[in-house]
Design a protein around this motif. Sequence first.
Motif, PDB file in Angstrom:
ATOM      1  N   LEU A  86       0.440  -0.971  -0.144  1.00  0.00           N
ATOM      2  CA  LEU A  86       0.090  -0.232  -0.123  1.00  0.00           C
ATOM      3  C   LEU A  86       0.517   1.183  -0.257  1.00  0.00           C
ATOM      4  O   LEU A  86       0.214   2.432  -0.723  1.00  0.00           O
ATOM      5  CB  LEU A  86      -0.562   0.293   0.979  1.00  0.00           C
ATOM      6  N   VAL A  87       1.852   1.204   0.875  1.00  0.00           N
ATOM      7  CA  VAL A  87       2.949   2.732   1.175  1.00  0.00           C
ATOM      8  C   VAL A  87       4.369   1.781   0.158  1.00  0.00           C
ATOM      9  O   VAL A  87       5.375   1.834   1.327  1.00  0.00           O
ATOM     10  CB  VAL A  87       2.744   2.676   2.066  1.00  0.00           C
ATOM     11  N   PRO A  88       4.403   1.295  -0.474  1.00  0.00           N
ATOM     12  CA  PRO A  88       6.037   1.050  -1.478  1.00  0.00           C
ATOM     13  C   PRO A  88       6.549   1.990  -1.340  1.00  0.00           C
ATOM     14  O   PRO A  88       7.598   2.741  -1.996  1.00  0.00           O
ATOM     15  CB  PRO A  88       5.361   1.601  -2.810  1.00  0.00           C
ATOM     16  N   GLY A  89       7.381   2.659  -0.195  1.00  0.00           N
ATOM     17  CA  GLY A  89       8.300   3.725   0.757  1.00  0.00           C
ATOM     18  C   GLY A  89       9.381   3.028   0.033  1.00  0.00           C
ATOM     19  O   GLY A  89       9.956   1.963  -0.466  1.00  0.00           O
ATOM     20  N   ARG A  90      10.478   4.511   0.523  1.00  0.00           N
ATOM     21  CA  ARG A  90      11.840   3.463   0.911  1.00  0.00           C
ATOM     22  C   ARG A  90      12.234   2.992   2.358  1.00  0.00           C
ATOM     23  O   ARG A  90      13.516   3.209   2.498  1.00  0.00           O
ATOM     24  CB  ARG A  90      13.046   5.252   0.508  1.00  0.00           C
ATOM     25  N   ALA A  91      11.602   2.878   3.503  1.00  0.00           N
ATOM     26  CA  ALA A  91      11.609   2.837   4.483  1.00  0.00           C
ATOM     27  C   ALA A  91      11.375   1.579   5.444  1.00  0.00           C
ATOM     28  O   ALA A  91      10.546   1.559   6.220  1.00  0.00           O
ATOM     29  CB  ALA A  91      11.256   4.381   5.605  1.00  0.00           C
ATOM     30  N   VAL A  92      10.890   0.646   3.863  1.00  0.00           N
ATOM     31  CA  VAL A  92      10.570  -0.202   4.649  1.00  0.00           C
ATOM     32  C   VAL A  92      11.030  -1.609   5.439  1.00  0.00           C
ATOM     33  O   VAL A  92      11.111  -2.854   4.676  1.00  0.00           O
ATOM     34  CB  VAL A  92       9.714  -0.904   3.471  1.00  0.00           C
ATOM     35  N   ASN A  93      12.788  -0.923   5.448  1.00  0.00           N
ATOM     36  CA  ASN A  93      13.587  -2.635   5.695  1.00  0.00           C
ATOM     37  C   ASN A  93      12.935  -2.750   7.234  1.00  0.00           C
ATOM     38  O   ASN A  93      13.946  -3.504   7.323  1.00  0.00           O
ATOM     39  CB  ASN A  93      14.898  -1.184   6.583  1.00  0.00           C
ATOM     40  N   ASP A  94      12.001  -2.990   7.534  1.00  0.00           N
ATOM     41  CA  ASP A  94      12.013  -3.700   8.371  1.00  0.00           C
ATOM     42  C   ASP A  94      11.280  -5.717   8.302  1.00  0.00           C
ATOM     43  O   ASP A  94      11.036  -6.535   8.752  1.00  0.00           O
ATOM     44  CB  ASP A  94      10.282  -4.289   9.112  1.00  0.00           C
ATOM     45  N   ILE A  95      11.946  -4.861   6.910  1.00  0.00           N
ATOM     46  CA  ILE A  95      10.752  -6.892   5.582  1.00  0.00           C
ATOM     47  C   ILE A  95      12.475  -6.928   5.273  1.00  0.00           C
ATOM     48  O   ILE A  95      12.504  -8.617   5.773  1.00  0.00           O
ATOM     49  CB  ILE A  95      10.358  -6.394   3.833  1.00  0.00           C
ATOM     50  N   PHE A  96      13.570  -6.464   5.665  1.00  0.00           N
ATOM     51  CA  PHE A  96      15.084  -7.504   5.530  1.00  0.00           C
ATOM     52  C   PHE A  96      15.021  -7.854   6.858  1.00  0.00           C
ATOM     53  O   PHE A  96      15.622  -8.774   7.105  1.00  0.00           O
ATOM     54  CB  PHE A  96      15.193  -6.095   5.182  1.00  0.00           C
ATOM     55  N   ALA A  97      14.425  -6.793   7.721  1.00  0.00           N
ATOM     56  CA  ALA A  97      14.422  -7.571   9.111  1.00  0.00           C
ATOM     57  C   ALA A  97      13.848  -8.405   9.416  1.00  0.00           C
ATOM     58  O   ALA A  97      14.563  -9.484   9.780  1.00  0.00           O
ATOM     59  CB  ALA A  97      14.855  -6.312  10.404  1.00  0.00           C
ATOM     60  N   ASP A  98      12.943  -8.790   8.496  1.00  0.00           N
ATOM     61  CA  ASP A  98      12.216 -10.022   9.516  1.00  0.00           C
ATOM     62  C   ASP A  98      13.011 -10.856   8.732  1.00  0.00           C
ATOM     63  O   ASP A  98      13.000 -11.868   9.545  1.00  0.00           O
ATOM     64  CB  ASP A  98      11.031  -9.695   8.238  1.00  0.00           C
ATOM     65  N   TYR A  99      13.170 -10.676   7.143  1.00  0.00           N
ATOM     66  CA  TYR A  99      14.027 -12.215   6.948  1.00  0.00           C
ATOM     67  C   TYR A  99      14.797 -12.595   6.965  1.00  0.00           C
ATOM     68  O   TYR A  99      15.176 -13.721   7.567  1.00  0.00           O
ATOM     69  CB  TYR A  99      14.230 -12.021   5.131  1.00  0.00           C
ATOM     70  N   VAL A 100      16.024 -11.680   7.847  1.00  0.00           N
ATOM     71  CA  VAL A 100      17.476 -12.264   7.968  1.00  0.00           C
ATOM     72  C   VAL A 100      16.604 -12.485  10.094  1.00  0.00           C
ATOM     73  O   VAL A 100      17.453 -14.073  10.770  1.00  0.00           O
ATOM     74  CB  VAL A 100      18.153 -11.234   8.660  1.00  0.00           C
ATOM     75  N   VAL A 101      15.952 -12.465  10.335  1.00  0.00           N
ATOM     76  CA  VAL A 101      15.504 -12.610  11.762  1.00  0.00           C
ATOM     77  C   VAL A 101      14.866 -14.280  11.711  1.00  0.00           C
ATOM     78  O   VAL A 101      15.136 -14.997  12.136  1.00  0.00           O
ATOM     79  CB  VAL A 101      14.401 -11.806  12.873  1.00  0.00           C
ATOM     80  N   GLN A 102      14.148 -14.141  10.560  1.00  0.00           N
ATOM     81  CA  GLN A 102      13.563 -15.834  10.518  1.00  0.00           C
ATOM     82  C   GLN A 102      14.619 -16.479  10.220  1.00  0.00           C
ATOM     83  O   GLN A 102      14.984 -18.266  10.756  1.00  0.00           O
ATOM     84  CB  GLN A 102      12.670 -15.217   9.088  1.00  0.00           C
ATOM     85  N   LEU A 103      15.870 -16.325   9.410  1.00  0.00           N
ATOM     86  CA  LEU A 103      16.869 -16.908   8.997  1.00  0.00           C
ATOM     87  C   LEU A 103      17.980 -17.359  10.559  1.00  0.00           C
ATOM     88  O   LEU A 103      18.122 -18.685  10.385  1.00  0.00           O
ATOM     89  CB  LEU A 103      17.636 -15.964   7.939  1.00  0.00           C
ATOM     90  N   ALA A 104      17.781 -16.533  11.059  1.00  0.00           N
ATOM     91  CA  ALA A 104      18.633 -16.650  12.194  1.00  0.00           C
ATOM     92  C   ALA A 104      17.915 -17.440  13.511  1.00  0.00           C
ATOM     93  O   ALA A 104      18.464 -18.266  13.796  1.00  0.00           O
ATOM     94  CB  ALA A 104      18.871 -15.039  13.615  1.00  0.00           C
ATOM     95  N   LEU A 105      16.469 -17.362  12.976  1.00  0.00           N
ATOM     96  CA  LEU A 105      16.047 -18.476  13.476  1.00  0.00           C
ATOM     97  C   LEU A 105      15.999 -20.424  13.430  1.00  0.00           C
ATOM     98  O   LEU A 105      16.411 -20.755  14.077  1.00  0.00           O
ATOM     99  CB  LEU A 105      14.621 -18.217  13.882  1.00  0.00           C
ATOM    100  N   TRP A 106      16.191 -19.997  11.460  1.00  0.00           N
ATOM    101  CA  TRP A 106      16.614 -21.201  11.268  1.00  0.00           C
ATOM    102  C   TRP A 106      17.794 -21.971  11.195  1.00  0.00           C
ATOM    103  O   TRP A 106      17.976 -22.917  12.080  1.00  0.00           O
ATOM    104  CB  TRP A 106      16.359 -20.616   9.800  1.00  0.00           C
ATOM    105  N   ALA A 107      18.872 -20.995  11.783  1.00  0.00           N
ATOM    106  CA  ALA A 107      20.238 -21.362  11.861  1.00  0.00           C
ATOM    107  C   ALA A 107      19.783 -21.763  13.175  1.00  0.00           C
ATOM    108  O   ALA A 107      21.133 -22.679  13.654  1.00  0.00           O
ATOM    109  CB  ALA A 107      20.800 -20.554  11.493  1.00  0.00           C
ATOM    110  N   THR A 108      19.163 -21.303  14.526  1.00  0.00           N
ATOM    111  CA  THR A 108      19.092 -21.972  15.879  1.00  0.00           C
ATOM    112  C   THR A 108      18.507 -23.746  15.782  1.00  0.00           C
ATOM    113  O   THR A 108      19.278 -23.712  16.119  1.00  0.00           O
ATOM    114  CB  THR A 108      18.680 -21.017  16.533  1.00  0.00           C
ATOM    115  N   THR A 109      17.679 -23.282  14.532  1.00  0.00           N
ATOM    116  CA  THR A 109      17.553 -24.724  15.126  1.00  0.00           C
ATOM    117  C   THR A 109      18.396 -25.847  14.085  1.00  0.00           C
ATOM    118  O   THR A 109      18.494 -27.035  14.778  1.00  0.00           O
ATOM    119  CB  THR A 109      16.215 -25.080  14.468  1.00  0.00           C
TER     120      THR A 109
END
Length: 443
Positions: free
Chosen positions: A210-233
């Motif tokens: 809806l708001v395709p802006g330049r301050a959407v870095n949370d999506i990248f943080a989301d991905y890396v955090v999920q990768l970190a949880l994956w790595a933990t497993t």
Amino acid sequence: MNDITPETLFSPRMLWQSWLDVEIALAEVQAELGMIPAWAAEGIAAVADVDTLGLAALEHEAARTRAPIHALTRVVADRAGPAGAWFHWGATTQNVMQAGRLLLMRRAHREICAHVAGAVARLSDLADSHAETPMIGRTNRRHALPISFGFKVAGWIEELDRAVDRLLGMERRVFVLPFGGAVGAMHAFEGRGEEINRLMAARLGMRELLVPGRAVNDIFADYVVQLALWATTLERIAGELYVLMGEEIEEVAETLDAGVVGSSTMPHKVNPKLVVHVIAMAADLRAAAAPAMEGALSVNEGDAAANHLVARTLDRACPLAWTLSRRFEHLCANIAPSPERMAANLVASKAHAASERLMMKIAPELGHLAAHDTLHDIVAEPDISRETIAQRVVALPQLKGRLTLDEARDALDPVTYLGESARIARQGAELGRALADRLRGSE
């Protein structure tokens, strides 16, 4: 980009081409909407290839201007002739760079899923084939109750299933198109911004914002955090395998080639080789979560400092996750359980691991607490044998001769006291095979 690997994922050539792929989609959509001439979109697509434009030329112009997408626009304009005047129409640098990086992340994500599928399929086979292979269960690093090796593997499979749920669940949040012009409000798109986003997202296989802006870095943080949880497993599973490979336990080994050497000093040593890489790489990937979340703290409608931090974090985390998943699959393919050693450790255990079963047999007569305390006191004697335990329990006056010596002996046999391990192991194998199919279907 068929030659993509973890090592080349974010290489200059791959990044430039991903940006060009986004620009091609933009030009084609704008031509479809009548915003630029069709011949211009065709001319742009004809030259929008790194090999055609020349990587050296792109890099030289980027070094001169310190603005990669502006450099890209100049090089394409020079090469495309009149069509180049319509290149990058209404877009902004961050739109293109973020969208291109997301395309590469999605490629890596598919490879990660493929390796996970292979690992889970192998673990499913192990859970099935060792559903009834007895071993000692351990809690707090001490012997607990007997289980089967298949039961242990089923626990890994179910944990992986949860991890995969997180990985696949974030796809709809992460693989989105941040394409809204200079601040995200689509100023330069003549009121057609929503259509451009919808059509571009469809072409690129992404969702709209809806708001395709330049301050959407949370999506990248989301991905890396999920990768970190994956790595933990993965690290937890690999860490347990590492313990089971220890000299004093030796219930699991790695299948290694005959020429493998463990030490340059000690000829007798053959150390684990595969599991240690998984553990080290997983720890490295877990550490990427903190800078990724820091990068999500962007300011206003755009923040170059946050963007640079996110890009640097992704440059490490995504290739590392891909390599880690590949290494984990290789580890799983080379796990060699030792049922003989598991049985020996179980029988030799001084913990009298089946004492719970004997306790439950006498509890109806003594009560649960009294049965527990009585048996606890008996087995606490140093070096007491199972035979002596059985004799003392049978002789308890409260039992009034209702428990035979054979029944007491049988109750103390740890090999036959596996609870529902076999059922759980086989259901775990079914879960794993369904998970592998699900992952292959998502590619």
